[in-house]
Motif scaffolding. Structure first.
Motif, PDB file in Angstrom:
ATOM      1  N   MET A 192       0.843  -1.195   0.000  1.00 17.81           N
ATOM      2  CA  MET A 192       0.000   0.000   0.000  1.00 17.81           C
ATOM      3  C   MET A 192       0.879   1.246   0.000  1.00 17.81           C
ATOM      4  O   MET A 192       1.893   1.303   0.684  1.00 17.81           O
ATOM      5  CB  MET A 192      -0.886   0.056   1.255  1.00 17.81           C
ATOM      6  N   THR A 193       0.445   2.246  -0.769  1.00 21.56           N
ATOM      7  CA  THR A 193       1.093   3.552  -0.735  1.00 21.56           C
ATOM      8  C   THR A 193       0.090   4.607  -0.314  1.00 21.56           C
ATOM      9  O   THR A 193      -1.008   4.679  -0.868  1.00 21.56           O
ATOM     10  CB  THR A 193       1.688   3.918  -2.103  1.00 21.56           C
ATOM     11  N   PHE A 194       0.489   5.397   0.647  1.00 21.22           N
ATOM     12  CA  PHE A 194      -0.357   6.466   1.187  1.00 21.22           C
ATOM     13  C   PHE A 194       0.139   7.790   0.612  1.00 21.22           C
ATOM     14  O   PHE A 194       1.315   8.135   0.764  1.00 21.22           O
ATOM     15  CB  PHE A 194      -0.254   6.467   2.714  1.00 21.22           C
ATOM     16  N   GLU A 195      -0.744   8.516  -0.070  1.00 23.48           N
ATOM     17  CA  GLU A 195      -0.354   9.778  -0.692  1.00 23.48           C
ATOM     18  C   GLU A 195      -1.269  10.898  -0.222  1.00 23.48           C
ATOM     19  O   GLU A 195      -2.495  10.735  -0.155  1.00 23.48           O
ATOM     20  CB  GLU A 195      -0.412   9.675  -2.217  1.00 23.48           C
ATOM     21  N   HIS A 196      -0.674  12.017   0.104  1.00 31.39           N
ATOM     22  CA  HIS A 196      -1.446  13.183   0.567  1.00 31.39           C
ATOM     23  C   HIS A 196      -1.299  14.327  -0.425  1.00 31.39           C
ATOM     24  O   HIS A 196      -0.210  14.602  -0.934  1.00 31.39           O
ATOM     25  CB  HIS A 196      -0.943  13.642   1.935  1.00 31.39           C
ATOM     26  N   GLU A 197      -2.418  14.987  -0.672  1.00 32.10           N
ATOM     27  CA  GLU A 197      -2.426  16.205  -1.489  1.00 32.10           C
ATOM     28  C   GLU A 197      -2.485  17.402  -0.561  1.00 32.10           C
ATOM     29  O   GLU A 197      -3.197  17.396   0.449  1.00 32.10           O
ATOM     30  CB  GLU A 197      -3.643  16.230  -2.418  1.00 32.10           C
ATOM     31  N   PHE A 198      -1.708  18.436  -0.901  1.00 30.69           N
ATOM     32  CA  PHE A 198      -1.760  19.702  -0.180  1.00 30.69           C
ATOM     33  C   PHE A 198      -2.519  20.711  -1.048  1.00 30.69           C
ATOM     34  O   PHE A 198      -1.915  21.382  -1.903  1.00 30.69           O
ATOM     35  CB  PHE A 198      -0.340  20.220   0.105  1.00 30.69           C
ATOM     36  N   PRO A 199      -3.840  20.803  -0.896  1.00 29.21           N
ATOM     37  CA  PRO A 199      -4.611  21.670  -1.791  1.00 29.21           C
ATOM     38  C   PRO A 199      -4.205  23.137  -1.662  1.00 29.21           C
ATOM     39  O   PRO A 199      -3.899  23.627  -0.565  1.00 29.21           O
ATOM     40  CB  PRO A 199      -6.058  21.471  -1.320  1.00 29.21           C
ATOM     41  N   SER A 200      -4.226  23.818  -2.780  1.00 31.12           N
ATOM     42  CA  SER A 200      -3.847  25.234  -2.781  1.00 31.12           C
ATOM     43  C   SER A 200      -4.782  26.068  -1.923  1.00 31.12           C
ATOM     44  O   SER A 200      -4.383  27.102  -1.385  1.00 31.12           O
ATOM     45  CB  SER A 200      -3.843  25.763  -4.219  1.00 31.12           C
ATOM     46  N   ILE A 201      -6.043  25.611  -1.758  1.00 29.65           N
ATOM     47  CA  ILE A 201      -7.026  26.395  -1.012  1.00 29.65           C
ATOM     48  C   ILE A 201      -6.969  26.143   0.489  1.00 29.65           C
ATOM     49  O   ILE A 201      -7.677  26.798   1.261  1.00 29.65           O
ATOM     50  CB  ILE A 201      -8.461  26.102  -1.516  1.00 29.65           C
ATOM     51  N   ASN A 202      -6.125  25.212   0.908  1.00 31.14           N
ATOM     52  CA  ASN A 202      -6.088  24.827   2.315  1.00 31.14           C
ATOM     53  C   ASN A 202      -4.814  25.360   2.967  1.00 31.14           C
ATOM     54  O   ASN A 202      -3.710  24.978   2.579  1.00 31.14           O
ATOM     55  CB  ASN A 202      -6.147  23.297   2.457  1.00 31.14           C
ATOM     56  N   PRO A 203      -4.962  26.230   3.964  1.00 34.81           N
ATOM     57  CA  PRO A 203      -3.764  26.768   4.617  1.00 34.81           C
ATOM     58  C   PRO A 203      -3.027  25.741   5.473  1.00 34.81           C
ATOM     59  O   PRO A 203      -1.868  25.958   5.824  1.00 34.81           O
ATOM     60  CB  PRO A 203      -4.323  27.905   5.492  1.00 34.81           C
ATOM     61  N   LYS A 204      -3.696  24.636   5.818  1.00 30.15           N
ATOM     62  CA  LYS A 204      -3.040  23.592   6.597  1.00 30.15           C
ATOM     63  C   LYS A 204      -2.192  22.742   5.656  1.00 30.15           C
ATOM     64  O   LYS A 204      -2.725  22.029   4.807  1.00 30.15           O
ATOM     65  CB  LYS A 204      -4.063  22.736   7.329  1.00 30.15           C
ATOM     66  N   LYS A 205      -0.911  22.799   5.827  1.00 31.62           N
ATOM     67  CA  LYS A 205       0.005  22.135   4.900  1.00 31.62           C
ATOM     68  C   LYS A 205       0.747  20.996   5.589  1.00 31.62           C
ATOM     69  O   LYS A 205       1.966  20.875   5.486  1.00 31.62           O
ATOM     70  CB  LYS A 205       1.010  23.157   4.341  1.00 31.62           C
ATOM     71  N   GLU A 206       0.013  20.142   6.273  1.00 36.18           N
ATOM     72  CA  GLU A 206       0.661  19.073   7.020  1.00 36.18           C
ATOM     73  C   GLU A 206      -0.232  17.834   7.080  1.00 36.18           C
ATOM     74  O   GLU A 206      -1.449  17.928   7.179  1.00 36.18           O
ATOM     75  CB  GLU A 206       0.963  19.553   8.441  1.00 36.18           C
ATOM     76  N   TYR A 207       0.406  16.693   6.989  1.00 34.47           N
ATOM     77  CA  TYR A 207      -0.262  15.444   7.353  1.00 34.47           C
ATOM     78  C   TYR A 207       0.722  14.609   8.155  1.00 34.47           C
ATOM     79  O   TYR A 207       1.915  14.940   8.222  1.00 34.47           O
ATOM     80  CB  TYR A 207      -0.766  14.683   6.124  1.00 34.47           C
ATOM     81  N   GLY A 208       0.217  13.567   8.781  1.00 34.96           N
ATOM     82  CA  GLY A 208       1.132  12.765   9.574  1.00 34.96           C
ATOM     83  C   GLY A 208       0.444  11.621  10.275  1.00 34.96           C
ATOM     84  O   GLY A 208      -0.752  11.356  10.075  1.00 34.96           O
ATOM     85  N   PHE A 209       1.233  10.938  11.116  1.00 37.17           N
ATOM     86  CA  PHE A 209       0.788   9.699  11.735  1.00 37.17           C
ATOM     87  C   PHE A 209       1.305   9.608  13.167  1.00 37.17           C
ATOM     88  O   PHE A 209       2.359  10.159  13.509  1.00 37.17           O
ATOM     89  CB  PHE A 209       1.334   8.486  10.969  1.00 37.17           C
ATOM     90  N   ARG A 210       0.547   8.900  13.979  1.00 36.49           N
ATOM     91  CA  ARG A 210       1.101   8.319  15.195  1.00 36.49           C
ATOM     92  C   ARG A 210       1.427   6.864  14.873  1.00 36.49           C
ATOM     93  O   ARG A 210       0.582   6.150  14.340  1.00 36.49           O
ATOM     94  CB  ARG A 210       0.099   8.376  16.329  1.00 36.49           C
TER      95      ARG A 210
END
Length: 772
Positions: free
Chosen positions: A198-216
């Protein structure tokens, strides 16, 4: 276990030279962590090692090392900073910053931040098998041929496909549990050429000021109970956990769900064929009212006018009306019953006092319920003794309710396919309520149509500005199509005024609904809206959906449910349709388009208000889908281990308990093991066909569910190598063992009969035979 101090075991650093003359620091740090346990969750000691050049994280528990992710190709690294329990770095070419930190002596906190990136893919994971919250939960062996075939080149939107925000990777000796901290704008793709990955991919949308993803990242045992209970601790910390008992303090009606089957009770027609005296109606075929009814039907109601004219002419030449002719007349009369245009004084010269009062105030000002009441009286005034009094209309539904009660069904959730079904027959709603049942309409605010359609009234809103000014646009500025690509998707942040208006309108005359079902809102199908005038992120979309369900639940005191039931809605909803059996392979043409296929599930249309084939036509499913969606060897109660006493979950309405050929008995056993309400589609005919089976099953299932649903699911065990003998425990004294196999199996000193369930309630023992 005694808590020990954090220790640094070793630190190694290395210099790496990349393209050009820039130098970066690649740091590899091993740290150790203490074991900590609580009443329900054990935290295991592990060390970890990070290589920034490849984003390779290696964890070690009891001397066993595992890679957290497949290492990336080596890349340029800058700005490496490290402390005892934290390391961060930047990938300048990827425009991404990474932070890895050990927190609270329990987990790795992994954060990936965009410093200009539009997307980033990490982790790519491999395991011996996976425990994934696909619906209720699935165990996916990495070499399994069925799952390889099903997942080949598959991509899943995280929020829609996964009911909870975690994925567990079972390695040989322990499991790696990823808890997803940002559930929005994620996609998972699968690789199946060798072992499933499995590959997990995140998009950072231009309209979203939150520019982070992550995991515990937690280390747990290779056990669904350990994984689910760890996630439950996260839920309690992150969003709070609200039990059904807690919800019932705000609305005691929720307790009516305890031990209640879920029943969609169909009759889309206020006037039934049995309400018409057909020989007497023949004497009125030359009345001028028929030409007016035909004109209205053609103009407003879907156009049965040509058939109606032909049918009337045929009936004048016949002694008896045939079934086709009856269907056309009944369908047409029910269509015009919904119209404000029905009243015209020339055709209805004699009115009773109630009708006169309604007409005097202006038909266009009548509520929907009062309009139906008027139109029933109008038809009665012209057809007189050829039709029953309006109070007698819809008696088939009432008869089903009476028989349900007589056969011992004391609790039930009754869903109506549309709010208009109840408004046309408020006495039926009152009767269900009086019998102690929950009853409520299907409602939806997902799709919007520009023009009113009586057959799809949920998609029309009186606010004419919404269609042009409050619908969702994608990145290219193109409007996103509604259900079946009809109309558009409504931006939910604009919906609340229309929600309030609709609910107020429905309830204004005192209809005794005590429950409400909202389509789509808990499915995780949320959108970024790029419309310049109302930029909206997926997170804002989700919050608006919760807000409108919360309004109906709290301000209108309705027992609220939704499609899907994904756990972001767990504090708001009381029940959900779709977690246990989701929609099976939506894009399979044999199931959805090829009407000659044995797997064709049926269409949405139905004659004379009966149940559409899509919901009651019994069909087999393809062998692959049987394995992936139904085979108990692959099923895990991940959702129940977290939310059993918080959200009541059952099947999607397209896949009710009786829908799948040759699986009825197995699904009953599943419903007992997993504490799942059966879901049925009934009208008078379907009730007659299945009432003995339903009532006998509920005598076992209902008392079990009423107890189990108030308890936490505390244990789940697979008792045989073929995984067909399984047990579940609820609280301290309630246990169920199910044998899904076709042979008797020994467990301890007992023999569990083939295809049967045994319930242990303290010292009481109850058995159920699933050979259906």
């Amino acid at each position: 276990m005694k808590k020990t101090l954090l220790t640094v075991l070793s630190i190694a650093t290395a210099l790496s030279l990349f393209a050009g003359s820039s130098q970066t620091l690649a740091a590899k740090a091993w740290t150790g962590q203490a074991v900590k346990s609580s009443a329900s969750v054990a935290y295991h000691d592990f060390k970890y090692k990070v290589d920034p050049t490849t984003f390779d994280i290696v964890v070690e528990r009891e001397g066993i090392k595992e890679h957290v992710s497949v290492p990336l190709k080596p890349r340029a690294v800058r700005d490496v900073k490290k402390t005892v329990d934290r390391i961060e770095w930047t990938y300048p070419n990827d425009k991404v910053k990474v932070i890895v930190q050990k927190k609270n002596n329990k987990y790795l906190d992994i954060r990936i931040q965009s410093i200009g990136a539009e997307q980033f893919a990490w982790p790519t994971v491999q395991a011996d098998n996976y425990m994934l919250p696909l619906g209720e939960g699935k165990r996916i062996p990495a070499n399994d041929k069925n799952w390889k075939q099903f997942l080949k080149e598959e991509k899943m939107t995280w929020g829609e496909s996964f009911s909870m925000n975690f994925m567990a990777l079972n390695k040989k000796h322990y499991s790696l549990l990823f808890i997803i901290e940002n559930p929005f704008n994620n996609e998972v793709s699968f690789q199946t050429k060798q072992k499933i990955g499995m590959t997990f991919e995140h998009e950072f949308p231009s309209i979203n000021p939150k520019k982070e993803y992550g995991f515990r990242l937690y280390i747990t045992d290779n056990d669904p109970v350990a994984v689910a209970k760890q996630y439950k601790e996260y839920v309690k910390e992150h969003q709070g956990f609200k039990s059904l008992e807690d919800k019932a303090k705000d609305n005691p009606e929720i307790k009516k769900l305890f031990g209640a089957p879920h029943i969609y009770l169909w009759n889309n027609q206020a006037l039934e064929s049995g309400n018409i005296r057909w020989q007497k109606i023949k004497n009125k075929l030359n009345e001028p009212i028929w030409s007016w009814i035909a004109e209205l039907a053609e103009r407003y109601a879907g156009g049965e006018a040509e058939q109606l004219d032909s049918v009337l002419n045929e009936m004048k030449q016949q002694q008896f009306a045939n079934n086709y002719q009856k269907r056309i007349i009944v369908d047409t009369l029910n269509q015009v019953l919904k119209l404000k245009q029905l009243y015209l004084s020339d055709y209805f010269p004699v009115l009773d006092d109630a009708a006169k009062q309604a007409v005097a105030g202006g038909v266009e000002k009548l509520s929907e319920q009062k309009l139906y009441e008027l139109n029933k009286n109008l038809l009665k005034s012209v057809f007189q003794d050829a039709i029953d009094d309006p109070e007698e209309w819809g008696r088939d539904q009432s008869n089903v309710l009476e028989e349900m009660r007589q056969m011992g069904i004391e609790k039930a959730w009754i869903g109506l396919p549309n709010w208009s079904n109840g408004l046309m027959n408020p006495a039926f709603v009152a009767k269900a309520n009086k019998q102690g049942y929950l009853i409520g309409p299907y409602d939806s605010y997902h799709s919007i149509q520009k023009n009113e359609d009586k057959e799809w009234n949920t998609a029309f809103f009186p606010d004419s500005t919404l269609y042009e000014q409050a619908t969702i646009s994608n990145k290219k500025g193109v409007k996103i199509g509604g259900f079946l690509d009809r109309g558009r998707k409504l931006n939910p942040t604009f919906s609340l005024p229309s929600v309030k208006q609709r609910v107020e309108d429905i309830l204004q005359d005192g209809i005794l609904y005590n429950s409400w079902f909202i389509d789509c809102d808990a499915t995780g199908e949320v959108y970024d809206d790029y419309t310049p005038d109302h930029i909206t992120t997926q997170e804002q979309d989700e919050a608006a959906r919760l807000n409108r369900m919360d309004y109906i639940a709290k301000e209108k005191h309705m027992v609220i449910g939704s499609e899907g039931g994904h756990d972001f809605a767990s504090s708001t909803i009381a029940f959900a349709h779709g977690i246990e059996t989701p929609v099976i392979k939506w894009n399979d043409k044999d199931m959805r388009e090829n009407k000659e296929s044995p797997y064709y599930v049926g269409g949405y249309g139905a004659a004379q208000g009966s149940i559409p084939e899509r919901y009651v036509k019994q069909v087999p499913v393809k062998e692959l889908y049987q394995h992936v969606y139904l085979d108990p060897a692959y099923s895990l109660p991940l959702f129940k281990l977290v939310y059993n006493n918080s959200v009541i979950t059952t099947h999607h309405w397209e896949w009710g308990s009786l829908k799948i050929k040759d699986e009825v008995g197995s699904r009953m056993l599943y419903e007992l093991l997993y504490n799942v309400p059966p879901l049925y589609h009934l009208d008078s005919q379907e009730w007659d066909n299945h009432k003995e089976l339903i009532s006998s099953y509920l005598k076992v299932w209902s008392p079990f569910h009423a107890k189990a649903v108030t308890q936490e699911m505390t244990a789940f065990k697979v008792l045989t190598p073929d995984r067909l003998l399984q047990s579940a425990e609820y609280g301290p004294n309630l246990k169920v063992i199910v044998n899904f196999s076709n042979k008797d199996l020994k467990h301890g000193h007992e023999t569990i009969k083939a295809r049967s369930a045994v319930i242990y309630d303290g010292k009481k023992r109850v058995t159920f035979n699933g050979n259906m």
